[in-house]
Design a protein around this motif. Structure first.
Motif, short mmCIF file in Angstrom:
data_model
loop_
_atom_site.label_atom_id
_atom_site.label_comp_id
_atom_site.label_asym_id
_atom_site.label_seq_id
_atom_site.Cartn_x
_atom_site.Cartn_y
_atom_site.Cartn_z
N ALA A 144 44.33 45.91 32.20
CA ALA A 144 43.12 45.30 32.76
C ALA A 144 42.83 45.83 34.16
O ALA A 144 41.67 46.07 34.53
N ASP A 174 41.40 49.30 33.81
CA ASP A 174 40.01 49.21 33.35
C ASP A 174 39.08 48.86 34.50
O ASP A 174 38.01 49.45 34.67
N ALA A 175 39.49 47.86 35.30
CA ALA A 175 38.67 47.44 36.44
C ALA A 175 38.56 48.56 37.47
O ALA A 175 37.48 48.79 38.05
N ASP A 233 36.12 51.10 36.10
CA ASP A 233 34.75 50.55 36.21
C ASP A 233 34.26 50.63 37.65
O ASP A 233 33.09 50.95 37.90
N ARG A 264 47.14 39.50 39.54
CA ARG A 264 46.07 38.68 38.94
C ARG A 264 44.92 38.44 39.92
O ARG A 264 43.75 38.47 39.53
N LEU A 290 42.94 41.58 40.21
CA LEU A 290 42.15 41.79 38.99
C LEU A 290 40.93 40.86 38.97
O LEU A 290 39.80 41.31 38.74
N GLU A 291 41.15 39.57 39.21
CA GLU A 291 40.05 38.63 39.12
C GLU A 291 38.99 38.90 40.19
O GLU A 291 37.80 38.74 39.95
N GLN A 344 37.06 41.95 38.97
CA GLN A 344 36.21 41.60 37.83
C GLN A 344 35.01 40.76 38.26
O GLN A 344 33.90 40.95 37.76
N LEU A 404 32.57 43.08 39.86
CA LEU A 404 31.98 44.00 38.88
C LEU A 404 31.04 43.29 37.92
O LEU A 404 30.26 43.91 37.21
N ASN A 430 32.07 41.36 35.37
CA ASN A 430 32.61 41.20 34.01
C ASN A 430 33.82 40.27 34.01
O ASN A 430 34.79 40.47 33.30
N SER A 431 33.75 39.23 34.86
CA SER A 431 34.86 38.29 34.95
C SER A 431 34.79 37.27 33.82
O SER A 431 33.72 36.77 33.49
#
Length: 496
Positions: free
Chosen positions: A26, A29-30, A33, A225, A228-229, A232, A235, A237-238
């Motif tokens: 993840a 991916d982030a 992106d 985490r 990541l959050e 996201q 971006l 896409n959270s």
């Protein structure tokens, strides 16, 4: 502000190894992106206690993510080139471009903290540096940057235990740096000034995330985490709902919580209770009549679970006093008049004059509790409120107001028993409503909000006192004793 980061968070190795692959995927991916959209940069600031795992965690993030898209910068002593320019120049040069991530060690917070801790300047200069950091971060966020600020924490006991273990380990004692030994001597000053920095710079657009650094598995997953959050959310896409670039707050990933760490078995028998209650009530009455009270006002804030005994505790406080000395302000939903004003307006109206005492039954913390949980305000509003509340309480303290804040905590079973008792007793039936029963279904969500509230607003200026209230006798005595201790501490400071 560091209470939740001193309760012994941990994750076992099996859980860690099971969760890492999905988290790595993840994060990658982030990261891609972020590169593809190239709409904003991500700036990660690393601060905190020496030995709390800062370097190890960043090294791990480099392994989990694509290091080609991360630039890790360490700002040590200023070079001659940097000294010849304004202090912020060195940071501006290192800012990552849109689509990339920069990780800053020794950043603007490190410089100001080290200088203050070692007496290179006084609080006035520190406050100027804090204001400069706020302006810089506001400007960067207005330009679209995502700023993620981590404070890696160890308690004093945890830090000493780590140094002792490393010193006796011939294979790893090389890992103790001179800075580790130095900070072990200045720990209290470092944490005190660190709290001042966090309190004044934790804003909705760039909040702090405090990470307990003892267990490497816990801290690595927690940081991964949050990173990541935050990415996201920015971006778009959270999986969680966020507003704008407001990052998520850190959440416990090992099910340990500040409220869960309380010893709810604490009790007083009737004889001890009656003796201690009278003693503390007499002590409070004497303190409020003390001539030094002319230089102070007193504000007591009562929050807590439904049926936790706030009313009973307030009555025991008031019972010791002349009605002319105090006022009780019950806080309900805001009126139309209050909604037409800034949020804190209705609380400012009730701030007592010197020599007086005001008790708030519920308070300005409604914004980060019920309004947050029930969705009565946006995430940006309640995230911003932490900083606004800290500013508000600092203004009170600077004017001589002693602020004492209580969260009365009970466990779900005790609450159920008290609800059922209220329904059976006619003169208590009015205390129980359908809303109380509905709130029980949101117990975990409210507990999370309380944890965030304490982490972000329990300060040296106005600390939270968590009261184990399963036993009402214990709770009432603890409340009175805490108020008395706060007043005595304020009087002792005023002497000097």
């Amino acid at each position: 502000m560091f209470e939740s980061a001193e309760i012994g968070h941990s994750i076992d190795k099996e859980t860690f190894e099971a969760e890492v692959p999905a988290l790595r995927e993840a994060l990658l991916d982030a990261q891609y992106d972020l590169k593809q959209q190239a709409r904003f940069p991500v700036i990660v600031l690393i601060n905190g206690i020496e030995g709390a795992g800062k370097g190890e965690t960043v090294k791990l993030l480099n392994e989990w993510m694509d290091p080609r898209l991360i630039e890790v910068r360490t700002f040590d002593q200023q070079t001659d080139e940097e000294l010849a320019r304004p202090p912020a120049w060195r940071y501006w040069r290192a800012l990552p471009p849109k689509g990339r991530m920069g990780v800053f060690f020794g950043n603007w917070y490190s410089q100001m903290l080290e200088g203050r801790v070692h007496g290179q300047f006084k609080n006035a200069v520190l406050d100027q540096a804090i204001a400069g950091a706020e302006r810089l971060e506001q400007m960067l966020c207005d330009e679209g940057a995502v700023i993620i600020k981590f404070w890696f924490h160890l308690s004093k006991k945890q830090m000493k235990a780590r140094l002792k273990a490393l010193k006796s380990d011939p294979l790893h004692n090389w890992r103790i740096s001179p800075l580790d030994w130095q900070q072990s001597q200045t720990y209290d000053r470092f944490v005190r000034f660190g709290e001042r920095v966090l309190r004044r710079t934790g804003r909705d657009y760039a909040p702090w995330h405090v990470i307990e650094g003892v267990d490497p598995h816990y801290r690595s997953l927690a940081v991964g985490r949050i990173l990541l959050e935050s990415m996201q959310a920015a971006l778009g896409n959270s999986p969680r709902k966020h507003q704008g670039n407001v990052p998520p707050l850190g959440r416990s990933i090992d099910q340990k919580s500040l409220l869960g760490a309380l010893d709810m078995t604490l009790r007083l028998d009737k004889r001890d209770y009656e003796e201690q209650l009278v003693t503390e009530q007499a002590r409070l009455a004497g303190l409020l009549r003390n001539k030094r009270m002319r230089h102070h006002a007193l504000v007591a804030v009562f929050e807590g679970n439904d049926a936790a005994g706030k009313g009973g505790a307030i009555r025991r406080v008031a019972a010791a006093l002349d009605p002319r000395q105090y006022s009780i302000v019950p806080i309900a939903a805001p009126t139309e008049e209050a909604r037409a004003q800034p949020y804190l307006w209705r609380f400012w109206r009730h701030i007592p004059a010197r020599g007086k005492f005001t008790i708030f039954d519920r308070s300005w913390y409604g914004r980060v509790l019920v309004e947050r949980v029930e969705g009565f305000c946006s995430p940006a509003d309640w995230m911003r409120a932490y900083g606004e509340i800290n500013d508000f309480e600092e203004q009170l303290r600077n004017a001589g107001v002693v602020v004492v804040k209580f969260w009365l905590a009970i466990d779900p079973q005790t609450q159920l028993e008290r609800f059922q008792e209220r329904e059976q007793i006619p003169f208590k039936r009015y205390k129980i409503t359908e809303e109380d029963w509905r709130n029980r279904d949101k117990w975990d969500v409210y507990s999370e909000a309380v944890g965030d509230m304490v982490d972000r607003t329990s300060t040296e200026i106005a600390p939270w006192t968590l009261v184990e209230a399963n036993d009402k006798r214990w709770a009432r005595v603890k409340v009175l004793r805490t108020i008395n201790q706060a007043l005595e501490a304020a009087f002792a400071k005023h002497k000097h």
